[in-house]
Design a protein around this motif. Structure first.
Motif, PDB file in Angstrom:
ATOM      1  N   THR A 250       0.835  -1.207   0.000  1.00 46.21           N
ATOM      2  CA  THR A 250       0.000   0.000   0.000  1.00 46.21           C
ATOM      3  C   THR A 250       0.866   1.252   0.000  1.00 46.21           C
ATOM      4  O   THR A 250       0.581   2.217  -0.716  1.00 46.21           O
ATOM      5  CB  THR A 250      -0.932   0.007   1.219  1.00 46.21           C
ATOM      6  OG1 THR A 250      -1.707  -1.196   1.238  1.00 46.21           O
ATOM      7  CG2 THR A 250      -1.864   1.203   1.173  1.00 46.21           C
ATOM      8  N   ALA A 251       1.932   1.260   0.797  1.00 45.81           N
ATOM      9  CA  ALA A 251       2.812   2.425   0.862  1.00 45.81           C
ATOM     10  C   ALA A 251       3.493   2.680  -0.479  1.00 45.81           C
ATOM     11  O   ALA A 251       3.603   3.836  -0.926  1.00 45.81           O
ATOM     12  CB  ALA A 251       3.865   2.231   1.951  1.00 45.81           C
ATOM     13  N   MET A 252       3.924   1.622  -1.144  1.00 48.67           N
ATOM     14  CA  MET A 252       4.563   1.793  -2.455  1.00 48.67           C
ATOM     15  C   MET A 252       3.565   2.299  -3.488  1.00 48.67           C
ATOM     16  O   MET A 252       3.891   3.133  -4.345  1.00 48.67           O
ATOM     17  CB  MET A 252       5.193   0.481  -2.901  1.00 48.67           C
ATOM     18  CG  MET A 252       6.437   0.107  -2.097  1.00 48.67           C
ATOM     19  SD  MET A 252       7.309  -1.350  -2.717  1.00 48.67           S
ATOM     20  CE  MET A 252       6.217  -2.656  -2.185  1.00 48.67           C
ATOM     21  N   LEU A 253       2.312   1.826  -3.408  1.00 43.31           N
ATOM     22  CA  LEU A 253       1.270   2.296  -4.329  1.00 43.31           C
ATOM     23  C   LEU A 253       0.952   3.776  -4.082  1.00 43.31           C
ATOM     24  O   LEU A 253       0.687   4.525  -5.018  1.00 43.31           O
ATOM     25  CB  LEU A 253       0.007   1.451  -4.175  1.00 43.31           C
ATOM     26  CG  LEU A 253       0.098   0.013  -4.696  1.00 43.31           C
ATOM     27  CD1 LEU A 253      -1.197  -0.742  -4.396  1.00 43.31           C
ATOM     28  CD2 LEU A 253       0.385  -0.001  -6.202  1.00 43.31           C
ATOM     29  N   ILE A 254       1.008   4.191  -2.823  1.00 44.06           N
ATOM     30  CA  ILE A 254       0.768   5.597  -2.498  1.00 44.06           C
ATOM     31  C   ILE A 254       1.867   6.478  -3.089  1.00 44.06           C
ATOM     32  O   ILE A 254       1.599   7.557  -3.634  1.00 44.06           O
ATOM     33  CB  ILE A 254       0.670   5.773  -0.965  1.00 44.06           C
ATOM     34  CG1 ILE A 254      -0.692   5.292  -0.469  1.00 44.06           C
ATOM     35  CG2 ILE A 254       0.897   7.228  -0.560  1.00 44.06           C
ATOM     36  CD1 ILE A 254      -0.880   5.430   1.013  1.00 44.06           C
ATOM     37  N   ALA A 255       3.125   6.031  -2.973  1.00 42.09           N
ATOM     38  CA  ALA A 255       4.225   6.791  -3.574  1.00 42.09           C
ATOM     39  C   ALA A 255       4.048   6.883  -5.085  1.00 42.09           C
ATOM     40  O   ALA A 255       4.271   7.942  -5.690  1.00 42.09           O
ATOM     41  CB  ALA A 255       5.562   6.136  -3.227  1.00 42.09           C
TER      42      ALA A 255
END
Length: 311
Positions: A250-255
């Motif tokens: 999720t964090a990588m998708l947000i970036a």
């Protein structure tokens, strides 16, 4: 001066005032919300927004955000709440910890979008004004994690290792000595977020970050930092995607979302953003103002007309 060899964790996580129990986690969350509302209001008003509108938007965004943050946490930690003999009412015990920022941002954005449409404010203009305040709010919220002893990483021998009481932290790894020190992830994230505030404010001075580009920078900054922090966490997770913790994905998708927002908005909007209002929703000119006050004639034209009217 002798520096401490470790960071001690608090021995209490709440205080009792008569019949009222004040949980530090909840107090830090509320203080973060208050700080974000104050800073966002100043920034949006400076850009031409009406005073008080941020508080109106917050009345929608905050409840949505708390609901989404709690829902995301419960869904990704089902065995903490659903087991034989479990007290299902604990799903509502937000003050005990367990507000996932990813769910809070998703649902809070939905609430803010609805409120912005009602107020006639561009959602991305509001999001740009909110970005640094969000990082400050998240930093204050991490202090609540510190008092709950619930956000730490792998064991470490570094002098800033965090002490954790095995009796207070259900995530304490089995088999480790009680005096084991851990990476203080709450502190790492606080420092990362506060550094991000400086990056955003300095970037705004250097570049034309409007039309949603500031919130794009926020997504990139927080997504990168959170991806790294999630790789250090010991908290058990029951959801893996491609062999990675769901929060890391999720964090990588947000970036990545931040990169997409900046790229798309840079191509769609090449002119400066001149208003935070939706088209046709800007305040009307007060009726007390005359036509000359709204669009006065140049002084030279006025004098010329006077000469032409002389007999």
């Amino acid at each position: 001066m002798i520096l401490p060899a470790s960071i001690p964790s608090p021995t209490i996580h709440s205080i009792q005032l008569g019949p009222l129990t004040l949980h530090f986690y909840a107090l830090f969350i509320l203080s973060g919300i208050a700080a974000a509302v104050w800073l966002t209001s100043r920034r949006l008003t400076h850009r031409g927004g009406p005073p008080g509108v941020v508080l109106d938007i917050a009345l929608w965004a905050v409840p949505f955000g708390i609901l989404g943050g709690r829902l995301y946490h419960v869904v990704t930690h089902p065995t903490d709440y659903f087991y034989p003999g479990a007290d299902l009412w604990k799903i509502l015990f937000v003050w005990e910890g367990g507000l996932a920022i990813f769910g809070a941002v998703t649902f809070g954005s939905l609430g803010a979008y609805i409120a912005c449409r009602r107020a006639g404010i561009r959602f991305l203009s509001f999001a740009d004004a909110l970005a640094p305040g969000m990082l400050i709010a998240q930093s204050l919220g991490r202090l609540g994690n510190y008092f709950n002893q619930e956000l730490y990483g792998a064991p470490t021998t570094l002098p800033w290792g965090l002490e954790i009481d095995p009796m207070m932290s259900p995530a304490f790894p089995a088999g480790l000595p009680a005096d084991t020190l851990f990476h203080p992830l709450f502190l790492y994230e606080i420092l990362w977020n506060l550094f991000g505030v400086a990056v955003i404010l300095l970037s705004e001075r250097r570049f034309d970050l409007r039309w949603g580009k500031v919130i794009g920078v926020y997504f990139i900054w927080y997504g990168i930092g959170r991806s790294w922090l999630e790789s250090l966490r010991l908290d058990p997770t029951e959801f893996l995607l491609f062999g990675l913790k769901i929060n890391m994905v999720t964090a990588m998708l947000i970036a990545l979302l931040g990169v997409v927002i900046i790229t798309v908005q840079s191509q769609r909007h090449t002119a400066p953003e001149t208003s935070v209002f939706l088209p046709g929703r800007a305040p009307a000119v007060p009726a007390t103002q005359g036509a000359a006050d709204v669009n006065p004639l140049p002084e030279t034209t006025t004098r010329s007309n006077r000469r032409e009217r002389r007999p």
